[in-house]
Design a protein around this motif. Structure first.
Motif, PDB file in Angstrom:
ATOM      1  N   GLY A   1      53.869 -47.194  48.660  1.00 32.44           N
ATOM      2  CA  GLY A   1      52.735 -47.005  49.549  1.00 32.44           C
ATOM      3  C   GLY A   1      51.396 -47.403  48.966  1.00 32.44           C
ATOM      4  O   GLY A   1      50.372 -47.254  49.624  1.00 32.44           O
ATOM      5  N   ILE A   2      51.366 -47.918  47.749  1.00 31.83           N
ATOM      6  CA  ILE A   2      50.105 -48.273  47.092  1.00 31.83           C
ATOM      7  C   ILE A   2      50.072 -49.773  46.856  1.00 31.83           C
ATOM      8  O   ILE A   2      51.026 -50.345  46.312  1.00 31.83           O
ATOM      9  CB  ILE A   2      49.937 -47.526  45.757  1.00 31.83           C
ATOM     10  CG1 ILE A   2      49.953 -46.012  45.995  1.00 31.83           C
ATOM     11  CG2 ILE A   2      48.659 -47.958  45.049  1.00 31.83           C
ATOM     12  CD1 ILE A   2      49.931 -45.203  44.723  1.00 31.83           C
ATOM     13  N   LEU A   3      48.975 -50.410  47.277  1.00 33.97           N
ATOM     14  CA  LEU A   3      48.837 -51.839  47.060  1.00 33.97           C
ATOM     15  C   LEU A   3      48.710 -52.128  45.573  1.00 33.97           C
ATOM     16  O   LEU A   3      47.924 -51.506  44.868  1.00 33.97           O
ATOM     17  CB  LEU A   3      47.597 -52.364  47.785  1.00 33.97           C
ATOM     18  CG  LEU A   3      47.458 -53.878  47.884  1.00 33.97           C
ATOM     19  CD1 LEU A   3      48.492 -54.457  48.829  1.00 33.97           C
ATOM     20  CD2 LEU A   3      46.054 -54.241  48.355  1.00 33.97           C
ATOM     21  N   LYS A   4      49.502 -53.060  45.087  1.00 31.21           N
ATOM     22  CA  LYS A   4      49.457 -53.387  43.668  1.00 31.21           C
ATOM     23  C   LYS A   4      48.061 -53.878  43.277  1.00 31.21           C
ATOM     24  O   LYS A   4      47.457 -54.686  43.985  1.00 31.21           O
ATOM     25  CB  LYS A   4      50.489 -54.475  43.348  1.00 31.21           C
ATOM     26  CG  LYS A   4      51.933 -54.002  43.489  1.00 31.21           C
ATOM     27  CD  LYS A   4      52.891 -55.125  43.138  1.00 31.21           C
ATOM     28  CE  LYS A   4      54.343 -54.658  43.220  1.00 31.21           C
ATOM     29  NZ  LYS A   4      55.283 -55.741  42.891  1.00 31.21           N
ATOM     30  N   PRO A   5      47.538 -53.430  42.153  1.00 28.82           N
ATOM     31  CA  PRO A   5      46.166 -53.796  41.785  1.00 28.82           C
ATOM     32  C   PRO A   5      45.978 -55.268  41.479  1.00 28.82           C
ATOM     33  O   PRO A   5      44.858 -55.766  41.507  1.00 28.82           O
ATOM     34  CB  PRO A   5      45.892 -52.937  40.541  1.00 28.82           C
ATOM     35  CG  PRO A   5      47.238 -52.603  40.002  1.00 28.82           C
ATOM     36  CD  PRO A   5      48.136 -52.494  41.192  1.00 28.82           C
ATOM     37  N   TRP A   6      47.065 -55.991  41.190  1.00 34.78           N
ATOM     38  CA  TRP A   6      46.957 -57.419  40.901  1.00 34.78           C
ATOM     39  C   TRP A   6      47.260 -58.276  42.131  1.00 34.78           C
ATOM     40  O   TRP A   6      47.418 -59.481  42.025  1.00 34.78           O
ATOM     41  CB  TRP A   6      47.920 -57.800  39.770  1.00 34.78           C
ATOM     42  CG  TRP A   6      49.359 -57.467  40.065  1.00 34.78           C
ATOM     43  CD1 TRP A   6      50.249 -58.235  40.748  1.00 34.78           C
ATOM     44  CD2 TRP A   6      50.051 -56.281  39.696  1.00 34.78           C
ATOM     45  NE1 TRP A   6      51.464 -57.609  40.833  1.00 34.78           N
ATOM     46  CE2 TRP A   6      51.377 -56.389  40.181  1.00 34.78           C
ATOM     47  CE3 TRP A   6      49.700 -55.117  38.992  1.00 34.78           C
ATOM     48  CZ2 TRP A   6      52.331 -55.391  40.003  1.00 34.78           C
ATOM     49  CZ3 TRP A   6      50.649 -54.143  38.811  1.00 34.78           C
ATOM     50  CH2 TRP A   6      51.948 -54.277  39.309  1.00 34.78           C
ATOM     51  N   ALA A   7      47.326 -57.659  43.299  1.00 37.65           N
ATOM     52  CA  ALA A   7      47.685 -58.395  44.508  1.00 37.65           C
ATOM     53  C   ALA A   7      46.667 -59.499  44.794  1.00 37.65           C
ATOM     54  O   ALA A   7      45.473 -59.244  44.873  1.00 37.65           O
ATOM     55  CB  ALA A   7      47.742 -57.437  45.696  1.00 37.65           C
ATOM     56  N   PRO A   8      47.126 -60.746  44.944  1.00 32.51           N
ATOM     57  CA  PRO A   8      46.207 -61.834  45.311  1.00 32.51           C
ATOM     58  C   PRO A   8      45.771 -61.698  46.760  1.00 32.51           C
ATOM     59  O   PRO A   8      46.475 -61.119  47.585  1.00 32.51           O
ATOM     60  CB  PRO A   8      47.048 -63.092  45.088  1.00 32.51           C
ATOM     61  CG  PRO A   8      48.457 -62.639  45.248  1.00 32.51           C
ATOM     62  CD  PRO A   8      48.507 -61.225  44.750  1.00 32.51           C
ATOM     63  N   PRO A   9      44.601 -62.219  47.112  1.00 30.89           N
ATOM     64  CA  PRO A   9      44.037 -61.973  48.452  1.00 30.89           C
ATOM     65  C   PRO A   9      44.540 -62.949  49.512  1.00 30.89           C
ATOM     66  O   PRO A   9      44.187 -64.129  49.496  1.00 30.89           O
ATOM     67  CB  PRO A   9      42.537 -62.175  48.220  1.00 30.89           C
ATOM     68  CG  PRO A   9      42.460 -63.163  47.102  1.00 30.89           C
ATOM     69  CD  PRO A   9      43.655 -62.915  46.234  1.00 30.89           C
TER      70      PRO A   9
END
Length: 369
Positions: A293-301
């Motif tokens: 349920g948490i967006l990964k902090p390294w997620a590209p935009p």
């Protein structure tokens, strides 16, 4: 022969034009939450562009209409057209220039009712930005000669480079082409001494004159859109999406890209988006997924919100962000209205209002999380 060998060498080593590296958000682009936390001035679907009239009143293009806003965010329709309005500019005589249906139409003012649909014998295909100069001329960004405004992602994936910057003099009805062959021009602005144009697909700003088109700001971390003047000199630059390594890779894989475009709906292409996170079938964009349920902090935009304050020397001073996982993405316009910066998030269908004193006082570097 040399160029062929260089391309083969770059492709083998991943250098030069074959590189998929993208600039990081750092320095003047260091992320913050200023756009995400900004007060919402108005919210309605179909918002497209902003302009401030000579009497200091905010106007917006929405669908086939031009709206006038009061100080509380209420709106009134002041003009209607037969086609969606794609761009809007205010003239010192109180009138507006409106791009709609492949034409530029003058609404109000001394040129009310006049229109034109060609410049230098070529039709206006993809007008996406307008600006009236202090001398009464009209600067025009015609993003593509091969794709209409709604098909901007097609132009990107087809490596489009047919954009033009044009100048029209309403007094003489004469026009001229300032630049052509641009990689999707999406913004134009003059300050009396120079004309700036944004190239979305080349991720840069150009300074135009009669002889050269000089890049003055290169390697932007996103896709630049409209430009507007700032108080005290300088400019506000909107960026409607962020760059990703995955998309840079896809742009270089021609067979894959063509098959994707021929077999999939455009909404699911690996391409920038004005908003994201609403459909589980969207491309994952590498690591852009949630874990527990948490967006990964390294997620590209896949989508992003970004406005950059440029100094008079065109160096980035600071930036305003709505980061991955935020709502205020797809920033296509930012204009000053009195003591406020009004920002249009097309992805969220919202107009945001930020006090200029807060932005200029903190330089936006003190608000991070």
């Amino acid at each position: 022969m040399f160029e062929t060998l260089k391309r083969a060498r770059d492709r083998f080593f991943g250098d030069g034009d074959a590189s998929v590296a993208v600039p990081i958000f750092d320095g003047a682009f260091r992320p913050n939450n200023l756009l995400e936390a900004a007060p919402v001035f108005a919210e309605m679907p179909g918002l497209e562009d902003l302009a401030v009239s000579t009497d200091g009143v905010l106007h917006a293009a929405r669908g086939n209409d031009v709206l006038r806003f009061d100080d509380a965010g209420g709106s009134t329709v002041v003009a209607q057209f037969d086609a969606p309005v794609q761009a809007l500019a205010s003239f010192i005589d109180g009138g507006f220039a409106v791009a709609a249906g492949g034409r530029i139409i003058f609404e109000g003012g001394t040129r009310h009712g006049e229109s034109f649909d060609k410049v230098q014998g070529k039709s206006l295909i993809c007008v996406n930005a307008l600006q009236a100069t202090s001398g009464g001329k009209l600067l025009i960004s015609d993003g593509s000669q091969s794709r209409p405004y709604a098909q901007w992602s097609h132009d990107l994936l087809e490596h489009g480079h047919s954009g033009r910057v044009l100048e029209y003099d309403p007094a003489t009805r004469q026009s001229r082409e300032l630049a052509h062959g641009l990689a999707y021009c999406h913004g134009v602005c003059g300050d009396g001494t120079r004309v700036l144009a944004s190239q979305s697909w080349a991720h840069n700003l150009l300074a135009l004159d009669n002889a050269t088109h000089v890049p003055v700001l290169n390697a932007l971390p996103g896709y630049p859109a409209r430009i507007s003047p700032a108080q005290g000199g300088g400019f506000w630059l909107s960026l409607f999406a962020g760059r990703t390594q995955l998309l840079e890779f896809v742009l270089r894989e021609h067979d894959f890209r063509r098959k994707m475009m021929n077999t999939m709906e455009p909404h699911y292409w690996i391409a920038p988006a004005l908003s994201s996170g609403h459909d589980f079938q969207e491309p994952l964009q590498g690591g852009s997924v949630r874990q527990m349920g948490i967006l990964k902090p390294w997620a590209p935009p896949r989508s992003y919100g970004l406005v950059v304050r440029l100094g008079n020397d065109l160096r980035p001073r600071y930036s305003l962000h709505s980061r991955v996982g935020g709502k205020h993405h797809g920033i296509v316009s930012a204009v000053e209205q009195g003591a406020y910066l009004m920002v249009l998030s097309k992805g969220a269908s919202r107009i945001l209002r930020l006090p200029l004193a807060d932005l200029n006082g903190s330089n936006s570097h003190d608000t991070h999380s």
